[in-house]
Design an enzyme around this catalytic site. Structure first.
Site, short mmCIF file in Angstrom:
data_model
loop_
_atom_site.label_atom_id
_atom_site.label_comp_id
_atom_site.label_asym_id
_atom_site.label_seq_id
_atom_site.Cartn_x
_atom_site.Cartn_y
_atom_site.Cartn_z
N GLY A 12 -1.37 -5.18 13.16
CA GLY A 12 -1.68 -6.44 13.62
C GLY A 12 -2.76 -6.73 13.43
O GLY A 12 -2.93 -7.82 14.13
N ASN A 14 -3.63 -8.78 11.02
CA ASN A 14 -3.76 -9.69 10.31
C ASN A 14 -3.49 -10.67 11.66
O ASN A 14 -3.51 -12.03 11.46
CB ASN A 14 -2.57 -9.25 8.86
CG ASN A 14 -3.34 -9.33 7.93
OD1 ASN A 14 -4.47 -10.37 7.08
ND2 ASN A 14 -3.50 -8.32 7.62
N MET A 90 7.18 -3.95 7.21
CA MET A 90 7.39 -3.72 6.31
C MET A 90 8.91 -3.44 6.03
O MET A 90 9.07 -1.79 5.79
CB MET A 90 6.87 -2.13 6.75
CG MET A 90 5.25 -1.78 6.83
SD MET A 90 4.28 -2.42 5.35
CE MET A 90 4.26 -1.18 4.46
N LYS A 91 9.69 -4.17 6.61
CA LYS A 91 11.36 -4.54 6.39
C LYS A 91 11.77 -5.21 4.95
O LYS A 91 10.86 -6.38 5.03
CB LYS A 91 11.65 -3.60 7.40
CG LYS A 91 13.53 -3.91 7.02
CD LYS A 91 13.94 -3.46 9.31
CE LYS A 91 15.18 -3.07 8.53
NZ LYS A 91 16.38 -4.20 7.69
N ILE A 92 12.05 -4.67 4.27
CA ILE A 92 12.46 -5.63 3.17
C ILE A 92 13.65 -6.58 4.05
O ILE A 92 14.65 -6.49 4.67
CB ILE A 92 13.24 -4.96 1.99
CG1 ILE A 92 11.77 -4.31 1.15
CG2 ILE A 92 13.72 -6.10 0.73
CD1 ILE A 92 12.18 -3.71 0.44
N LEU A 93 13.25 -7.82 3.55
CA LEU A 93 14.60 -8.84 4.43
C LEU A 93 15.00 -9.60 3.54
O LEU A 93 14.78 -9.16 2.31
CB LEU A 93 13.40 -10.12 3.64
CG LEU A 93 12.66 -10.46 5.09
CD1 LEU A 93 11.41 -11.19 5.29
CD2 LEU A 93 13.00 -10.18 6.45
N ASN A 107 3.93 -13.62 2.13
CA ASN A 107 3.83 -12.42 2.83
C ASN A 107 2.20 -12.21 2.59
O ASN A 107 1.72 -12.36 1.49
CB ASN A 107 4.78 -11.54 2.18
CG ASN A 107 4.78 -10.65 2.22
OD1 ASN A 107 4.27 -9.79 3.09
ND2 ASN A 107 4.63 -9.19 1.20
N HIS A 109 -0.09 -8.91 0.87
CA HIS A 109 0.00 -7.57 -0.17
C HIS A 109 -1.25 -6.72 -0.74
O HIS A 109 -1.73 -7.84 -1.23
CB HIS A 109 1.42 -7.94 -0.89
CG HIS A 109 2.28 -6.62 -1.42
ND1 HIS A 109 3.01 -5.20 -0.92
CD2 HIS A 109 1.11 -5.63 -2.86
CE1 HIS A 109 2.74 -4.22 -1.99
NE2 HIS A 109 1.77 -4.35 -3.01
C1 GAR Z 1 -1.98 -5.42 5.55
O1 GAR Z 1 -2.89 -4.96 4.99
C2 GAR Z 1 -0.91 -5.55 4.77
O2 GAR Z 1 -1.63 -6.34 3.40
C3 GAR Z 1 -0.04 -4.50 4.77
O3 GAR Z 1 0.08 -4.34 5.49
C4 GAR Z 1 -0.76 -4.14 6.41
C5 GAR Z 1 -0.74 -4.79 7.79
O4 GAR Z 1 -1.95 -4.39 8.63
N1 GAR Z 1 1.52 -5.39 4.03
C6 GAR Z 1 2.05 -4.83 3.37
O5 GAR Z 1 2.00 -4.02 2.85
C7 GAR Z 1 3.75 -5.32 2.99
N2 GAR Z 1 4.05 -4.77 1.94
P1 GAR Z 1 -2.08 -4.94 9.90
O6 GAR Z 1 -1.10 -4.73 11.25
O7 GAR Z 1 -3.17 -5.17 10.03
O8 GAR Z 1 -1.79 -6.52 9.65
#
Ligand code: GAR
Length: 213
Positions: A12, A14, A90-93, A107, A109
């Site tokens: 979390g 982000n 991390m789950k595909i909608l 999103n 990525h």
């Molecule tokens: C982030 O780096 C994001 O880019 C990635 O998960 C991390 C979450 O970090 N997302 C994916 O891989 C989606 N395919 P956080 O929980 O510390 O924000």
């Protein structure tokens, strides 16, 4: 002020950047709900500490993915959400969920899309000998990691880097660009129309704002 929901699965960081940007007024919006698909997600604590309503939806409580996404969607509708922000979800909608919130799901990525959609992007980039990696904020459509790109940030990969070095470099960029993109949406400057991202009524290039391609 728009109402924002943030979907998470883990750390979390982000989410925290988005919370901070809402609090400081950089984002003209309010996070009204945080949703996790994992009970242990640390982001849930961040939401609680910020006084944000949060709920966990675990797959085993539902008959299938669609039923789970229907329940999440009903919750977000009840909260009158204007924007759904995926922040490490991390789950595909499922397609019905994406259609229900069409044009208002973002999103982030960790790759320079269209390179490396899916998982394990850091390892794949390093094994390929890439000299740069990065992160992409994009609108979500029915294709995984395939929607219109809004903004990317690039970082170098140095020859003596470990995976973690690149990950931290990318993460630092994410914490800057995601709040910025969400602020554009909140200000009504950023829209998703006809499968393309528009900023200030101009179609953004394939690689997003300020693309150097
Ligand atoms: C982030 O780096 C994001 O880019 C990635 O998960 C991390 C979450 O970090 N997302 C994916 O891989 C989606 N395919 P956080 O929980 O510390 O924000």
């Amino acid at each position: 002020m728009i109402k924002i929901a943030v979907l998470i699965s883990g750390e979390g960081s982000n989410l925290q950047a988005l919370i901070n940007a809402c609090h400081s007024g950089k984002i003209n919006g309010k996070i009204v709900a945080v949703v996790s698909n994992r009970e242990q997600a640390y982001g849930l604590q961040r939401a609680a500490e910020a006084g944000i309503e949060n709920r966990t939806f675990v797959r085993k409580a539902y008959a299938d993915n669609q039923a789970m996404d229907m329940a999440i969607g009903d919750y977000l509708t009840e909260k009158q959400v204007d924007l759904v922000v995926l922040a490490g979800y991390m789950k595909i909608l499922t397609v019905p969920f994406i259609q229900r919130f069409a044009d208002r799901i973002l999103n982030i990525h960790p790759s320079l899309l269209p390179k490396y959609p899916g998982l394990d992007t850091y390892r794949r980039a390093m094994e390929a000998g890439d000299l740069e990696h990065g992160t992409t904020v994009h609108f979500v459509n029915e294709i995984v990691d395939g929607g219109a790109i809004v903004l990317q940030a690039k970082v170098p990969i140095f020859s003596d880097d470990q995976l973690d070095d690149v990950m931290q470099r990318v993460k630092a960029q994410e914490l800057q660009i995601y709040p910025l993109v969400v602020s554009w949406f909140a200000d009504g400057r950023l829209k998703y129309r006809d499968g393309r991202a528009w900023l200030d009524n101009e179609i953004l290039p394939e690689n997003g704002y300020a693309s150097d391609e």
